[in-house]
Design a protein around this motif. Structure first.
Motif, PDB file in Angstrom:
ATOM      1  N   CYS A 169      -3.989  -5.296  -3.649  1.00 14.66           N
ATOM      2  CA  CYS A 169      -3.273  -4.035  -3.442  1.00 14.66           C
ATOM      3  C   CYS A 169      -2.897  -3.402  -4.783  1.00 14.66           C
ATOM      4  O   CYS A 169      -3.029  -2.186  -4.979  1.00 14.66           O
ATOM      5  CB  CYS A 169      -2.030  -4.274  -2.601  1.00 14.66           C
ATOM      6  SG  CYS A 169      -1.105  -2.773  -2.231  1.00 14.66           S
ATOM      7  N   ASP A 173      -4.420   0.162  -5.882  1.00 17.41           N
ATOM      8  CA  ASP A 173      -3.468   1.256  -6.078  1.00 17.41           C
ATOM      9  C   ASP A 173      -3.597   1.835  -7.483  1.00 17.41           C
ATOM     10  O   ASP A 173      -3.542   3.070  -7.683  1.00 17.41           O
ATOM     11  CB  ASP A 173      -2.040   0.759  -5.838  1.00 17.41           C
ATOM     12  CG  ASP A 173      -1.726   0.612  -4.356  1.00 17.41           C
ATOM     13  OD1 ASP A 173      -2.529   1.101  -3.542  1.00 17.41           O
ATOM     14  OD2 ASP A 173      -0.692   0.009  -4.021  1.00 17.41           O
ATOM     15  N   ILE A 178      -1.852   5.122  -8.663  1.00 21.25           N
ATOM     16  CA  ILE A 178      -0.540   4.930  -8.026  1.00 21.25           C
ATOM     17  C   ILE A 178       0.275   4.031  -8.948  1.00 21.25           C
ATOM     18  O   ILE A 178      -0.083   2.881  -9.203  1.00 21.25           O
ATOM     19  CB  ILE A 178      -0.690   4.296  -6.631  1.00 21.25           C
ATOM     20  CG1 ILE A 178      -1.519   5.225  -5.721  1.00 21.25           C
ATOM     21  CG2 ILE A 178       0.669   4.022  -6.018  1.00 21.25           C
ATOM     22  CD1 ILE A 178      -1.816   4.641  -4.356  1.00 21.25           C
ATOM     23  N   PRO A 181       4.364   0.577  -6.213  1.00 19.88           N
ATOM     24  CA  PRO A 181       3.941   0.154  -4.878  1.00 19.88           C
ATOM     25  C   PRO A 181       4.742   0.845  -3.792  1.00 19.88           C
ATOM     26  O   PRO A 181       5.865   1.308  -4.020  1.00 19.88           O
ATOM     27  CB  PRO A 181       4.204  -1.350  -4.884  1.00 19.88           C
ATOM     28  CG  PRO A 181       5.299  -1.550  -5.866  1.00 19.88           C
ATOM     29  CD  PRO A 181       5.086  -0.504  -6.924  1.00 19.88           C
ATOM     30  N   LYS A 182       4.170   0.903  -2.615  1.00 22.18           N
ATOM     31  CA  LYS A 182       4.867   1.514  -1.485  1.00 22.18           C
ATOM     32  C   LYS A 182       6.116   0.716  -1.140  1.00 22.18           C
ATOM     33  O   LYS A 182       7.156   1.284  -0.812  1.00 22.18           O
ATOM     34  CB  LYS A 182       3.911   1.578  -0.288  1.00 22.18           C
ATOM     35  CG  LYS A 182       4.483   2.309   0.905  1.00 22.18           C
ATOM     36  CD  LYS A 182       3.448   2.419   2.008  1.00 22.18           C
ATOM     37  CE  LYS A 182       4.014   3.160   3.207  1.00 22.18           C
ATOM     38  NZ  LYS A 182       3.022   3.282   4.303  1.00 22.18           N
ATOM     39  N   GLU A 183       6.010  -0.590  -1.188  1.00 18.00           N
ATOM     40  CA  GLU A 183       7.158  -1.485  -1.060  1.00 18.00           C
ATOM     41  C   GLU A 183       7.132  -2.436  -2.252  1.00 18.00           C
ATOM     42  O   GLU A 183       6.068  -2.726  -2.800  1.00 18.00           O
ATOM     43  CB  GLU A 183       7.101  -2.291   0.253  1.00 18.00           C
ATOM     44  CG  GLU A 183       7.194  -1.463   1.513  1.00 18.00           C
ATOM     45  CD  GLU A 183       8.580  -0.901   1.740  1.00 18.00           C
ATOM     46  OE1 GLU A 183       9.529  -1.423   1.123  1.00 18.00           O
ATOM     47  OE2 GLU A 183       8.716   0.045   2.526  1.00 18.00           O
ATOM     48  N   TYR A 186       4.724  -5.291  -2.133  1.00 15.89           N
ATOM     49  CA  TYR A 186       3.294  -5.016  -1.987  1.00 15.89           C
ATOM     50  C   TYR A 186       2.500  -5.515  -3.195  1.00 15.89           C
ATOM     51  O   TYR A 186       1.325  -5.849  -3.075  1.00 15.89           O
ATOM     52  CB  TYR A 186       3.060  -3.516  -1.815  1.00 15.89           C
ATOM     53  CG  TYR A 186       3.133  -3.027  -0.371  1.00 15.89           C
ATOM     54  CD1 TYR A 186       4.009  -3.625   0.531  1.00 15.89           C
ATOM     55  CD2 TYR A 186       2.340  -1.974   0.066  1.00 15.89           C
ATOM     56  CE1 TYR A 186       4.089  -3.164   1.839  1.00 15.89           C
ATOM     57  CE2 TYR A 186       2.411  -1.513   1.374  1.00 15.89           C
ATOM     58  CZ  TYR A 186       3.296  -2.114   2.267  1.00 15.89           C
ATOM     59  OH  TYR A 186       3.373  -1.672   3.563  1.00 15.89           O
ATOM     60  N   TYR A 222      -2.269  -2.117   5.593  1.00 12.49           N
ATOM     61  CA  TYR A 222      -2.210  -1.069   4.574  1.00 12.49           C
ATOM     62  C   TYR A 222      -3.504  -1.017   3.769  1.00 12.49           C
ATOM     63  O   TYR A 222      -4.041   0.070   3.492  1.00 12.49           O
ATOM     64  CB  TYR A 222      -1.012  -1.336   3.659  1.00 12.49           C
ATOM     65  CG  TYR A 222      -0.961  -0.452   2.445  1.00 12.49           C
ATOM     66  CD1 TYR A 222      -0.505   0.859   2.526  1.00 12.49           C
ATOM     67  CD2 TYR A 222      -1.381  -0.939   1.194  1.00 12.49           C
ATOM     68  CE1 TYR A 222      -0.468   1.664   1.395  1.00 12.49           C
ATOM     69  CE2 TYR A 222      -1.341  -0.138   0.074  1.00 12.49           C
ATOM     70  CZ  TYR A 222      -0.890   1.166   0.173  1.00 12.49           C
ATOM     71  OH  TYR A 222      -0.856   1.973  -0.948  1.00 12.49           O
ATOM     72  N   GLU A 226      -5.650   2.376   3.854  1.00 12.92           N
ATOM     73  CA  GLU A 226      -5.606   3.187   2.641  1.00 12.92           C
ATOM     74  C   GLU A 226      -6.827   2.989   1.745  1.00 12.92           C
ATOM     75  O   GLU A 226      -7.306   3.927   1.118  1.00 12.92           O
ATOM     76  CB  GLU A 226      -4.331   2.853   1.846  1.00 12.92           C
ATOM     77  CG  GLU A 226      -3.040   3.198   2.571  1.00 12.92           C
ATOM     78  CD  GLU A 226      -2.888   4.705   2.783  1.00 12.92           C
ATOM     79  OE1 GLU A 226      -3.393   5.472   1.928  1.00 12.92           O
ATOM     80  OE2 GLU A 226      -2.292   5.104   3.798  1.00 12.92           O
TER      81      GLU A 226
END
Length: 256
Positions: A169, A173, A178, A181-183, A186, A222, A226
């Motif tokens: 991830c 990302d 990115i 991280p989204k969380e 992650y 995810y 994604e």
């Protein structure tokens, strides 16, 4: 004369003498044992027998002796044609010897032996039940150990899959620029990280409430939605259609 009085060391009497060390002591011990045995025999003969012993001897003597003509029952049998040593019955197929007596010498009641036998059987049955219960307990403990061991192995495998998913991830990302991280969970946490405020720590505690399996499911979903990536296939697909048609599913069991 002096020569005659001297011992002849070549004579048979001198040669046959037993001069082994300790022999006199052995002889005295044997004589003492023999004397003690004779004393016991004399005491046994002179000992006055008890009433029970005398009754037993008289009873055994009478039971061993055959019935004579003075016995009324035996006399009646003889008048009917019975002869000594002949089997009973018209065809001579009955018993030859009288039914043996079962003399009861104890003071217990008539049903005492049956009670003792029943208690012994109950004790044996209780012992067998205890053995059976112990065996079942050991088998259950072994089954529980196997289940715990299997669960522990599966948990370790899921933890490894989660770390693998976090690493993938983070890389995917970053490829899409990115930065965060989204969380927080992650991505893999860096080994050396600056200390955060207590509020940030509380936020991390809320995210850690999720179990390893829940985190793994969320993160793999995810990655599939994604990035069209499956950690078990190790492949990044072109789109969702390519992913759904070529990937077996979103779990390790689907890829076994």
């Amino acid at each position: 004369m002096e020569e005659d009085e001297e011992e002849d060391y070549m004579s048979d009497l001198f040669i046959k003498q037993d001069v082994r060390p300790g022999l006199p002591m052995v002889r005295r011990v044997k004589e003492a044992i023999q004397k003690e045995g004779k004393q016991k025999e004399a005491n046994e003969k002179n000992r006055q027998k008890s009433i029970k012993e005398e009754e037993k001897e008289r009873r055994d003597l009478v039971l061993k002796s055959a019935l004579g003509n003075e016995n009324k029952g035996f006399a009646l049998l003889q008048k009917m044609g019975y002869k000594s040593g002949q089997a009973l019955g018209k065809s001579g197929e009955g018993i030859v010897e009288p039914i043996p007596l079962n003399i009861k010498t104890g003071r217990s009641g008539l049903g005492h032996e049956e009670l003792k036998k029943r208690k012994a059987e109950e004790k044996l049955e209780n012992y067998r039940q205890k053995l059976h219960m112990k065996k079942q307990a050991n088998e259950q403990a072994a089954d529980q150990f196997r289940i715990r061991f299997k669960n522990k192995q599966e948990e370790r495998k899921m933890e490894g899959d989660l770390r693998k998913s976090q690493r993938a991830c983070q890389q995917l990302d970053m490829q899409k620029d990115i930065d965060a991280p989204k969380e927080t969970w992650y991505w893999l946490e860096p080994e050396e990280e600056d200390k955060k405020d207590e509020e940030d720590k509380e936020d991390e505690c809320t995210s850690s409430d999720l179990s390893v399996s829940e985190k793994l499911h969320i993160l793999t979903t995810y990655l599939r939605q994604e990035h069209f990536y499956c950690i078990w296939c190790g492949t990044t697909y072109e789109d969702s259609e390519d992913l759904s048609s070529n990937c077996p599913g979103n779990s390790a069991a689907d890829h076994d």
